[in-house]
Write a protein that holds these residues in place. Structure first.
Motif: not given
Length: 86
Positions: A26-47
């Motif tokens: 969760s924190l990594t996803r938020q960091a990616i969205q804020l531009g603090f972490f490089p873009r990574l592949r995110i898999i959504h496990t629930s629709g």
């Protein structure tokens, strides 16, 4: 009382590890969205649930960190000691 305590400690460890894994994703996803972490592949496990994500690269980083820490400490006797406050 030894065996029930081992079972309780094991259950607590499993619950704590799941919480850490979920938190890191969760924190990594938020960091990616804020531009603090490089873009990574995110898999959504629930629709249906927004926050349930899996990030394979972060999973691999946690694996490497766990292996490095295990090799660094080698035994539980090598853990840092806490000193008493004066």
């Amino acid at each position: 009382m030894l065996y029930p305590m081992v079972v309780l400690a094991t259950a607590a460890t499993i619950i704590a590890s799941q919480a850490i894994i979920s938190g890191v994703f969760s924190l990594t996803r938020q960091a990616i969205q804020l531009g603090f972490f490089p873009r990574l592949r995110i898999i959504h496990t629930s629709g249906m649930a927004e926050g349930q994500v899996y990030i394979p690269d972060v999973n691999r980083m946690m694996l490497v960190a766990a292996i490095v820490l295990t090799l660094y400490f080698k035994t539980s006797n090598n853990s840092p000691t806490l000193t008493a406050l004066p």
